[in-house]
Design a protein around this motif. Sequence first.
Motif, PDB file in Angstrom:
ATOM      1  N   GLY A   2      14.818  17.270   4.067  1.00 18.36           N
ATOM      2  CA  GLY A   2      15.168  18.361   3.163  1.00 18.36           C
ATOM      3  C   GLY A   2      15.225  17.958   1.708  1.00 18.36           C
ATOM      4  O   GLY A   2      15.295  18.836   0.823  1.00 18.36           O
ATOM      5  N   LEU A   3      15.188  16.676   1.416  1.00 17.73           N
ATOM      6  CA  LEU A   3      15.272  16.193   0.045  1.00 17.73           C
ATOM      7  C   LEU A   3      13.902  15.970  -0.588  1.00 17.73           C
ATOM      8  O   LEU A   3      13.820  15.543  -1.737  1.00 17.73           O
ATOM      9  N   PHE A   4      12.836  16.253   0.172  1.00 19.49           N
ATOM     10  CA  PHE A   4      11.489  15.943  -0.302  1.00 19.49           C
ATOM     11  C   PHE A   4      10.582  17.161  -0.224  1.00 19.49           C
ATOM     12  O   PHE A   4      10.743  18.037   0.640  1.00 19.49           O
ATOM     13  N   ASP A   5       9.622  17.187  -1.130  1.00 15.63           N
ATOM     14  CA  ASP A   5       8.567  18.181  -1.043  1.00 15.63           C
ATOM     15  C   ASP A   5       7.774  17.923   0.234  1.00 15.63           C
ATOM     16  O   ASP A   5       7.470  16.781   0.566  1.00 15.63           O
ATOM     17  N   ALA A   6       7.428  18.990   0.954  1.00 15.86           N
ATOM     18  CA  ALA A   6       6.757  18.852   2.249  1.00 15.86           C
ATOM     19  C   ALA A   6       5.460  18.057   2.131  1.00 15.86           C
ATOM     20  O   ALA A   6       5.110  17.278   3.039  1.00 15.86           O
ATOM     21  N   ALA A   7       4.753  18.206   1.037  1.00  9.39           N
ATOM     22  CA  ALA A   7       3.483  17.506   0.877  1.00  9.39           C
ATOM     23  C   ALA A   7       3.682  16.002   0.687  1.00  9.39           C
ATOM     24  O   ALA A   7       2.784  15.211   0.985  1.00  9.39           O
ATOM     25  N   ARG A   8       4.844  15.628   0.147  1.00  6.96           N
ATOM     26  CA  ARG A   8       5.088  14.208  -0.110  1.00  6.96           C
ATOM     27  C   ARG A   8       5.938  13.535   0.983  1.00  6.96           C
ATOM     28  O   ARG A   8       6.197  12.336   0.912  1.00  6.96           O
ATOM     29  N   SER A  68       8.803  12.070  -7.208  1.00  9.23           N
ATOM     30  CA  SER A  68       9.594  12.378  -8.392  1.00  9.23           C
ATOM     31  C   SER A  68      10.773  11.412  -8.465  1.00  9.23           C
ATOM     32  O   SER A  68      11.079  10.704  -7.506  1.00  9.23           O
ATOM     33  N   LYS A  69      11.451  11.396  -9.619  1.00 11.19           N
ATOM     34  CA  LYS A  69      12.598  10.517  -9.777  1.00 11.19           C
ATOM     35  C   LYS A  69      13.682  10.845  -8.765  1.00 11.19           C
ATOM     36  O   LYS A  69      14.283   9.948  -8.162  1.00 11.19           O
ATOM     37  N   ALA A  70      13.948  12.145  -8.535  1.00  4.50           N
ATOM     38  CA  ALA A  70      14.973  12.555  -7.573  1.00  4.50           C
ATOM     39  C   ALA A  70      14.620  12.107  -6.166  1.00  4.50           C
ATOM     40  O   ALA A  70      15.492  11.692  -5.392  1.00  4.50           O
ATOM     41  N   GLU A  71      13.324  12.195  -5.839  1.00  7.64           N
ATOM     42  CA  GLU A  71      12.896  11.786  -4.495  1.00  7.64           C
ATOM     43  C   GLU A  71      13.012  10.280  -4.317  1.00  7.64           C
ATOM     44  O   GLU A  71      13.377   9.800  -3.239  1.00  7.64           O
ATOM     45  N   ARG A  72      12.694   9.510  -5.363  1.00  7.48           N
ATOM     46  CA  ARG A  72      12.853   8.056  -5.257  1.00  7.48           C
ATOM     47  C   ARG A  72      14.319   7.683  -5.062  1.00  7.48           C
ATOM     48  O   ARG A  72      14.653   6.786  -4.282  1.00  7.48           O
ATOM     49  N   GLU A  73      15.191   8.377  -5.769  1.00 12.53           N
ATOM     50  CA  GLU A  73      16.622   8.115  -5.605  1.00 12.53           C
ATOM     51  C   GLU A  73      17.101   8.503  -4.212  1.00 12.53           C
ATOM     52  O   GLU A  73      17.909   7.791  -3.599  1.00 12.53           O
ATOM     53  N   ALA A  74      16.604   9.627  -3.691  1.00 12.48           N
ATOM     54  CA  ALA A  74      16.997  10.076  -2.353  1.00 12.48           C
ATOM     55  C   ALA A  74      16.556   9.076  -1.292  1.00 12.48           C
ATOM     56  O   ALA A  74      17.289   8.787  -0.334  1.00 12.48           O
ATOM     57  N   ALA A  99       0.832  -1.206   0.000  1.00 12.76           N
ATOM     58  CA  ALA A  99       0.000   0.000   0.000  1.00 12.76           C
ATOM     59  C   ALA A  99       0.866   1.256   0.000  1.00 12.76           C
ATOM     60  O   ALA A  99       0.595   2.220  -0.728  1.00 12.76           O
ATOM     61  N   ALA A 100       1.929   1.257   0.823  1.00 10.82           N
ATOM     62  CA  ALA A 100       2.811   2.416   0.896  1.00 10.82           C
ATOM     63  C   ALA A 100       3.544   2.629  -0.422  1.00 10.82           C
ATOM     64  O   ALA A 100       3.727   3.776  -0.871  1.00 10.82           O
ATOM     65  N   ALA A 101       3.963   1.537  -1.070  1.00  4.96           N
ATOM     66  CA  ALA A 101       4.686   1.646  -2.332  1.00  4.96           C
ATOM     67  C   ALA A 101       3.786   2.199  -3.430  1.00  4.96           C
ATOM     68  O   ALA A 101       4.225   2.988  -4.277  1.00  4.96           O
ATOM     69  N   GLU A 102       2.532   1.786  -3.416  1.00  6.10           N
ATOM     70  CA  GLU A 102       1.601   2.282  -4.424  1.00  6.10           C
ATOM     71  C   GLU A 102       1.411   3.792  -4.298  1.00  6.10           C
ATOM     72  O   GLU A 102       1.476   4.527  -5.292  1.00  6.10           O
ATOM     73  N   THR A 103       1.204   4.263  -3.072  1.00  8.61           N
ATOM     74  CA  THR A 103       1.038   5.701  -2.839  1.00  8.61           C
ATOM     75  C   THR A 103       2.312   6.451  -3.196  1.00  8.61           C
ATOM     76  O   THR A 103       2.277   7.500  -3.849  1.00  8.61           O
ATOM     77  N   TRP A 104       3.442   5.912  -2.748  1.00  9.73           N
ATOM     78  CA  TRP A 104       4.717   6.589  -2.992  1.00  9.73           C
ATOM     79  C   TRP A 104       5.044   6.628  -4.480  1.00  9.73           C
ATOM     80  O   TRP A 104       5.487   7.649  -5.022  1.00  9.73           O
TER      81      TRP A 104
END
Length: 510
Positions: A277-283, A207-213, A197-202
């Motif tokens: 700091g590597l993520f958008d606050a909403a995500r 974004s690609k940068a956030e997944r890499e982070a 469930a968490a992976a589906e939402t994420w």
Amino acid sequence: MGAPDLLPDELRAHPLFDGLTEEQYEWLAETGRSRELADGEVVFAEGAPARFFVVLLDGELLISKVVDDRDEVLARHSTRDGAEERAMLAHTFTGELCVLAGDAYLATATSVGRSRVALYDRTTFLQMLVRAPRVSEMVVPVLALRAQDMIVSGGRRSTLASLGTLAAGIAHELNNPASAVIRAIGELDGAVEELEAAAETWGETASKAEREALGVARRDWMTRARGSGPGDALAMSLLEEELQDWLEDHGLDDGSSLSPLLAERGLDTSWLDTFAGLFDAARLPAALRYLSESLRIRSCVVDVRDAGTRVSAIVKNTKEYTNLDRAPESDVDVREGLESTLAMLRPKLAGITVVRDYARPLPRVPGYPTELNQVWTNLVDNAAGALGGRGELRVSVRGEGGCILVEVADNGPGIDPDVLPRVFEPFFTTKDIGAGTGLGLHLSHRIVTRRHRGSITVRSRPGDTRFQVRLPGRAASGAPLDGDAACRAVLDDHDVPEAVLNDHSVPQAV
């Protein structure tokens, strides 16, 4: 899959499987194999590879062994005997020790009349002990009693004297890794669904940068050593609370699921600040949830891996202790036997400080490693009993002329001077009725003096009891030692049971 006629209801009525869950009964029925036996049919033969743990469902099995070129009946297992509960249980299964050790069967099992059995292969039997701890609780006491009966009735087969200790040691050592596996499997059951469930939402929002982070953060967690957090329990608790507050303040509903995983790796809120700091606050909440479930599963995997490593180490120690990979007679490094013995008796040595003093290099001893391990077991077990869970056990090995001198000493209360001259007599014991057979030191004396041409002596006073075993050595090349004559002179001075030195001692169990 098991045979179709091996049913859960049938297993539910069996005393060995009493009190299990419905899921466990279903599993036992699926993994077991039913077999119908005709009169005189052999279930397993002495010397054959131990492939199956045998549960007697109905009928009677005769257990026999070839001793001195004749068949000796060891036991009759029957489902129809009207004996007490423990005896009935003991006579409804067989083959457990040999299957557990991965060795050949020690005896032959033959059906008397028509019988029916359930067979579980070695892998399934080991899984059974893990998946159904209740079965372990039933098997181990019976195994210990069975081993004791074998010792008393067949003193000639001295290697069986340590089977009870071996079984108890294995069961105790398996308990922690088995519990870890059960706990991890239970955790994984729910964690996989949560991760999906968490992976589906994420995956829908990141974004690609956030997944890499997030991947970098996960790898950072994995590379940090487990237990690198605060060693102090109070400091660890405070760190977990601080991490939990941070996580819940930043949108993770259940911060308690992630905070212990971070704290045990030495990660704090500053690490989380960098991560955030590597993520958008909403995500960020979705990122934290995905990180939490991912690390939770990886932690379970680590638990299972560590438990498997521990089980492998237990199997290795057991094989070394019982010398399953060696010929009956060989050149022995006594230090290896002592270390295997200490490993197998670790549960009994809890709270006791073990001090080792092994001289190097040392010649090897020509002899029977399993029998010598029985001697070390008796001496270490007696010392542990005298210490009562606290004190110091000293194990030393050194050369003495052409001999190897092995000394097992303790700083317990000592041995009563009236008892000391009798410690090697058969059936003499100072333990409570039922707590000892009185054969341990007698058999040890026979093994050392008759089988290995050595000597065993004891000296005791309060705070210093020492059993000394002297064995003729052999050089690594296999040639007799130059000092062999000196060794024989030493042995001549010690090769009688009465050669004991008494220094005003007080009682100690032997």
